[in-house]
Design a protein around this motif. Structure first.
Motif, short mmCIF file in Angstrom:
data_model
loop_
_atom_site.label_atom_id
_atom_site.label_comp_id
_atom_site.label_asym_id
_atom_site.label_seq_id
_atom_site.Cartn_x
_atom_site.Cartn_y
_atom_site.Cartn_z
N ASN A 131 16.32 20.25 42.42
CA ASN A 131 15.56 20.47 43.55
C ASN A 131 14.83 18.98 43.88
O ASN A 131 14.60 17.93 43.30
CB ASN A 131 14.12 21.37 42.91
CG ASN A 131 14.64 22.57 42.56
OD1 ASN A 131 15.58 23.05 43.26
ND2 ASN A 131 14.21 23.09 41.31
N LEU A 132 14.28 18.95 45.15
CA LEU A 132 13.52 17.92 45.65
C LEU A 132 12.04 17.72 44.96
O LEU A 132 11.58 18.71 44.59
CB LEU A 132 13.28 17.96 46.93
CG LEU A 132 14.74 17.62 47.78
CD1 LEU A 132 14.23 17.53 49.41
CD2 LEU A 132 15.43 16.20 47.60
N THR A 133 11.64 16.64 44.86
CA THR A 133 10.26 16.37 43.92
C THR A 133 9.75 14.96 44.57
O THR A 133 10.23 14.14 45.10
CB THR A 133 10.45 16.39 42.48
OG1 THR A 133 9.07 16.38 41.99
CG2 THR A 133 11.19 15.20 41.87
N THR A 134 8.50 14.96 44.45
CA THR A 134 7.78 13.77 44.73
C THR A 134 8.11 12.63 43.65
O THR A 134 7.94 12.71 42.70
CB THR A 134 6.19 13.92 44.90
OG1 THR A 134 5.95 15.05 45.68
CG2 THR A 134 5.40 12.87 45.31
N PRO A 135 8.59 11.60 44.21
CA PRO A 135 8.89 10.55 43.37
C PRO A 135 7.83 9.75 43.00
O PRO A 135 6.69 9.71 43.65
CB PRO A 135 9.72 9.53 44.35
CG PRO A 135 9.37 9.75 45.63
CD PRO A 135 8.95 11.22 45.73
N LYS A 136 7.91 9.20 41.31
CA LYS A 136 6.97 8.36 40.89
C LYS A 136 7.11 6.92 41.30
O LYS A 136 8.31 6.39 41.34
CB LYS A 136 6.78 8.82 39.46
CG LYS A 136 6.51 10.03 38.93
CD LYS A 136 6.40 10.20 37.45
CE LYS A 136 7.79 9.92 36.81
NZ LYS A 136 7.73 10.29 35.52
N LEU A 137 5.94 6.31 41.30
CA LEU A 137 6.04 4.70 41.52
C LEU A 137 4.67 4.22 40.98
O LEU A 137 3.57 4.86 41.26
CB LEU A 137 6.21 4.39 43.15
CG LEU A 137 6.06 2.71 43.29
CD1 LEU A 137 7.45 2.23 42.56
CD2 LEU A 137 6.26 2.42 44.74
N GLY A 138 4.95 3.27 40.00
CA GLY A 138 3.88 2.65 39.47
C GLY A 138 4.26 1.35 38.48
O GLY A 138 5.48 0.84 38.59
N LEU A 139 3.21 0.44 38.12
CA LEU A 139 3.38 -0.67 37.48
C LEU A 139 2.87 -0.48 35.93
O LEU A 139 1.60 0.19 36.21
CB LEU A 139 2.86 -1.76 37.90
CG LEU A 139 3.47 -2.35 39.36
CD1 LEU A 139 2.77 -3.50 40.03
CD2 LEU A 139 4.87 -2.76 39.01
N THR A 140 3.29 -1.16 35.01
CA THR A 140 2.54 -0.83 33.75
C THR A 140 1.60 -2.06 33.61
O THR A 140 2.07 -3.17 34.34
CB THR A 140 3.60 -1.29 32.51
OG1 THR A 140 4.29 -2.23 32.57
CG2 THR A 140 4.39 0.10 32.25
N ALA A 141 0.67 -2.22 33.11
CA ALA A 141 -0.46 -3.33 32.99
C ALA A 141 0.36 -4.38 32.29
O ALA A 141 0.74 -4.33 31.33
CB ALA A 141 -1.67 -2.76 32.29
N PRO A 142 -0.14 -5.79 32.70
CA PRO A 142 0.54 -6.72 31.76
C PRO A 142 -0.59 -6.89 30.84
O PRO A 142 -1.96 -6.59 30.87
CB PRO A 142 0.18 -7.95 32.98
CG PRO A 142 -0.79 -7.58 34.00
CD PRO A 142 -0.79 -6.20 34.05
N GLU A 143 -0.47 -7.71 29.78
CA GLU A 143 -0.95 -7.89 28.40
C GLU A 143 -1.15 -9.28 28.11
O GLU A 143 -0.04 -9.89 28.30
CB GLU A 143 -0.21 -7.11 27.24
CG GLU A 143 -0.35 -5.50 27.45
CD GLU A 143 0.30 -5.02 26.11
OE1 GLU A 143 -0.55 -5.01 25.09
OE2 GLU A 143 1.45 -4.57 26.24
N VAL A 144 -2.29 -9.73 27.53
CA VAL A 144 -2.45 -10.91 27.09
C VAL A 144 -3.27 -10.76 25.63
O VAL A 144 -4.24 -10.16 25.67
CB VAL A 144 -3.23 -11.92 27.75
CG1 VAL A 144 -3.39 -13.27 27.03
CG2 VAL A 144 -2.54 -12.17 29.06
N ILE A 145 -2.49 -11.11 24.52
CA ILE A 145 -3.12 -10.79 23.20
C ILE A 145 -3.17 -12.00 22.74
O ILE A 145 -2.40 -12.89 22.38
CB ILE A 145 -2.28 -10.10 22.34
CG1 ILE A 145 -1.89 -8.69 23.19
CG2 ILE A 145 -2.81 -9.71 20.95
CD1 ILE A 145 -0.73 -7.75 22.41
N GLY A 146 -4.38 -12.50 21.91
CA GLY A 146 -4.77 -13.59 21.16
C GLY A 146 -6.14 -13.55 20.78
O GLY A 146 -7.04 -13.05 21.28
N ALA A 147 -6.42 -14.73 20.02
CA ALA A 147 -7.87 -14.75 19.41
C ALA A 147 -8.17 -16.30 19.32
O ALA A 147 -8.33 -16.89 18.49
CB ALA A 147 -8.10 -14.19 18.12
N PRO A 148 -8.34 -16.99 20.76
CA PRO A 148 -8.67 -18.28 20.50
C PRO A 148 -10.32 -18.36 20.03
O PRO A 148 -11.07 -17.65 20.17
CB PRO A 148 -8.69 -18.82 21.92
CG PRO A 148 -8.61 -17.47 22.85
CD PRO A 148 -8.32 -16.47 21.89
#
Length: 155
Positions: A131-148
Motif C-alpha cells: 500500500n502507499l503510505t506517507t514517507p518518513k524523512l528525518g535527521l538524527t541529532a549530532p552528539e558531542v560527548i566530553g568533560a573538559p
C-alpha cells in the motif's frame, strides 16, 4: 616488491594531540614586559567505522539510511601562566597566575538520515501488493560527548 618489518621493530603510534608552544619571546624582547607562557595541544581527530544501519520490523529501508560516523579525539592539555608582580604590594610576594586545562577525551557523532519508503510491506489482504503510505524523512541529532575542565591557580 614487498617490505617486511624486522622482528621486534616498533610500529609508529598515532598521536592523540600534537603539543604546541606559543612563542612570545619576541614580545618580551621588544616591549620589555613579562609575557605569559602558553602551551597547548592541537587535537588530531580519528574517524571510526560508520555504525551499521538496523532493520526494523515493518520498514523496507534500514534506519538510519545515512549512517552515523563516530569521531574521537583528545583535547590536548593547555597551560597559560603569567607573572603577577607585587601581589600584596611587596616585591617579595611576586607570583604567577595559571589557568590549566588537563587533556580530556572527546567523542562526536555525525548526524544520520532517516528515510522511509513510500510503500508498506506487502499486504496479504491486497493480494500481496504494498500500500502507499506517507514517507518518513528525518535527521538524527549530532552528539558531542566530553568533560573538559579547567583549574585556576596562583603561586
Amino acid at each position: 616488491m614487498t617490505c617486511m618489518a624486522a622482528a621486534g621493530a616498533a610500529t609508529p603510534a598515532v598521536a592523540d594531540s600534537v603539543p604546541v608552544g606559543v612563542p612570545l619571546d619576541a614580545v618580551k624582547t621588544t616591549l620589555g614586559v613579562d609575557t605569559p607562557r602558553v602551551a597547548t595541544g592541537v587535537p588530531v581527530p580519528v574517524v571510526g567505522a560508520p555504525e551499521a544501519p538496523r532493520f526494523h520490523k515493518g520498514d523496507l529501508l534500514p534506519s538510519p539510511v545515512l549512517p552515523v560516523v563516530p569521531i574521537t579525539t583528545e583535547l590536548g592539555g593547555t597551560l597559560v601562566g603569567t607573572p603577577v608582580p607585587n601581589l600584596l604590594g611587596d616585591p617579595k610576594t611576586d607570583g604567577e597566575g595559571t589557568v590549566e586545562a588537563p587533556a580530556t577525551n572527546l567523542l562526536a557523532r555525525t548526524p544520520g538520515a532517516i528515510v522511509g519508503a513510500p510503500l508498506t510491506m506487502p499486504d496479504g489482504s491486497n493480494h500481496g501488493i504494498p500500500n502507499l503510505t506517507t514517507p518518513k524523512l528525518g535527521l538524527t541529532a549530532p552528539e558531542v560527548i566530553g568533560a573538559p575542565t579547567a583549574l585556576l591557580g596562583l603561586r
